[in-house]
Design an enzyme around this catalytic site. Structure first.
Site, mmCIF file in Angstrom:
data_model
loop_
_atom_site.group_PDB
_atom_site.id
_atom_site.type_symbol
_atom_site.label_atom_id
_atom_site.label_comp_id
_atom_site.label_asym_id
_atom_site.label_seq_id
_atom_site.Cartn_x
_atom_site.Cartn_y
_atom_site.Cartn_z
ATOM 1 N N GLU A 325 0.843 -1.189 0.000
ATOM 2 C CA GLU A 325 0.000 0.000 0.000
ATOM 3 C C GLU A 325 0.882 1.244 0.000
ATOM 4 O OE1 GLU A 325 -4.112 -1.120 2.297
ATOM 5 O OE2 GLU A 325 -2.515 -0.249 3.493
ATOM 6 N N CYS A 326 0.624 2.162 -0.913
ATOM 7 C CA CYS A 326 1.307 3.446 -0.965
ATOM 8 C C CYS A 326 2.819 3.250 -0.932
ATOM 9 C CB CYS A 326 0.817 4.358 0.161
ATOM 10 S SG CYS A 326 1.131 6.107 -0.140
ATOM 11 N N GLY A 327 3.498 3.551 0.187
ATOM 12 C CA GLY A 327 4.936 3.350 0.235
ATOM 13 C C GLY A 327 5.337 1.919 -0.023
ATOM 14 N N SER A 426 -1.226 -0.776 -4.555
ATOM 15 C CA SER A 426 -2.029 0.403 -4.857
ATOM 16 C C SER A 426 -1.550 1.559 -3.996
ATOM 17 C CB SER A 426 -3.515 0.148 -4.580
ATOM 18 O OG SER A 426 -3.735 0.043 -3.186
#
Length: 437
Positions: A325-327, A426
């Site tokens: 997720e993200c990072g 994502s």
């Protein structure tokens, strides 16, 4: 359930200082304090856990169903003497027009029956605070205003003028905090510096509690606390993607929602933490791996040099699901540019190339339908999430999308994220599964 929600008219009014001070002050008195956070903030709950001495939950009326909100609140606050919820942004700030489902702090206060303790920064004003307090009292008939705390009061005369104006309306002034910049918490680009990174965090929270105990009427606040009985009849907001979950956890990978981890554990899953910054690989006995968001852009060189972590992750991904997720998504990609524009090779499990040097704000709720079966659910399963980062996508590669994603403002669905075999990623953080009835 007895408690209250700390709200304000805008960010920067002093909600966090008052909330942390109240949590610690009541805990010092021997009360069992259950913390709650409105909205999708993943940093504040760590401060709450330190101040209150127990973990809390995020509650979100946009991202969660009413049943999920009630269930999470019931499970988080069980056996507590006092519930203290911290609002987000302004008390009434939200999105959309569905009553009770805007994501606002007011929705959560109404859903749980919590009265509002309103804090207002009176810098540059005195009697005019009465107009704001009256507006808060009247704008939403679902809410009960328990009282006002004045913040950044400059003098005794300043306090008296503001207090008299508010109390002339029949609204209680329950405290007045003087200007005290020395206890402010440090910030960086995604909000507060994480609690675990702040030296002397216990002493800082103690200083907040000292300030609050000296200038706020704790007895009157405790007496005005209220709430309602909550059912505990729903499922957790997000089912575990496996029964043994290898979870990256350190200063680069720390953005996990408490309600997600608590829900996984309640479903019987075991969390197996490991540190990529310490060059640790995911536990080979795990049946899935999760790389949460955090600050990999601040540690990109160390991550790129962590051969044991990267090789272990690649080996793990050959047979079992991995999600970022993200990072975490950025680390699963082929490369990451840091703030200086230096490119660092990442895991290469997805085609994503991202850059923190080319900063662009991405912020908002997301509603996602899976574009293929994953460990989270079947093709078409629907989830809510939140995106908040400054990274730019240089290249997504040729990977299939993870999901079809829309925002909270009516924008039509578009492909988002990446999927290659059992590896997915994502930029949005999953909050809850909300399949249509």
């Amino acid at each position: 359930m007895k408690g209250f929600l700390v709200g304000s008219i805008r960010s920067g009014s002093g909600k966090t200082t008052l909330t942390l001070g109240l949590m610690r002050a009541f805990a010092r008195r021997g009360a069992s304090v259950a913390p709650l956070k409105c909205g999708p903030d993943y940093i504040d709950p760590a401060f709450h856990a330190i101040a209150a001495g127990r973990s809390g939950s995020n509650l979100d009326s946009w991202a969660m169903t009413p049943a999920q909100v009630e269930t999470l609140a019931a499970r988080t606050t069980g056996a507590a003497d006092l519930v203290i919820a911290e609002g987000l942004m302004g008390l009434f700030d939200g999105v959309g027009s569905v009553p009770g489902r805007t994501g606002s702090s007011a929705d959560i206060a109404a859903a749980l029956g919590l009265p509002v303790l309103f804090i207002h920064d009176v810098s540059g004003q005195s009697s005019s605070v009465a107009a704001v307090a009256l507006g808060v009292k009247l704008l939403d008939p679902r809410l009960t205003l328990m009282g006002v705390v004045l913040n950044r009061v400059g003098s005794e005369r300043h306090r008296r003028l503001a207090t008299e104006a508010v109390e002339a309306l029949g609204i209680a002034v329950l405290g007045a905090l003087p200007r005290q910049d020395s206890i402010a918490l440090p910030e960086r680009h995604l909000g507060l510096v994480q609690a675990g990174e702040i030296a002397g965090i216990e002493q800082r929270i103690d200083a907040m509690a000292d300030l609050v105990a000296a200038h706020v009427d704790l007895d009157r606040i405790a007496a005005a606390a209220d709430g309602r009985t909550l059912p505990d009849a729903g499922d957790s907001a997000l089912a575990p993607p496996g029964q043994r979950i290898a979870l990256a956890r350190d200063a680069a990978f720390s953005f996990t929602y408490p309600h997600v981890l608590a829900g996984w554990r309640a479903a019987g899953a075991e969390i197996l933490p490991f540190s990529p910054l310490a060059d640790e690989a995911p536990d080979p006995s795990a049946d899935c791996c999760w790389l949460p968001g955090g600050y990999p852009e601040l540690h990109a060189g160390r991550i790129a040099a962590a051969d044991r972590f990267l090789n272990g992750l690649r080996a793990f991904a050959t047979t079992r699901p991995v999600h970022g997720e993200c990072g975490g998504y950025m680390v699963l990609g082929t490369g990451l540019e840091d703030a200086e524009g230096t490119r660092h090779a990442m895991a290469g499990l997805l085609g994503l190339q991202s850059s923190y040097a080319r900063r662009k704000l991405h912020l908002g709720y997301r509603k996602a339908r899976l574009a293929g079966a994953t460990s989270f659910g079947p093709d078409g399963a629907t989830f809510t999430g939140h995106e908040f980062h400054y990274a730019s996508t240089l290249d997504r590669g040729g990977d299939a999308p993870f999901a079809l994603v829309a925002d909270a403002h009516g924008k039509s669905e578009s492909p988002d994220g990446s999927r290659r075999g059992q590896v997915t990623g994502s930029f949005f953080h999953l909050i809850a599964r909300v399949d249509p009835a």
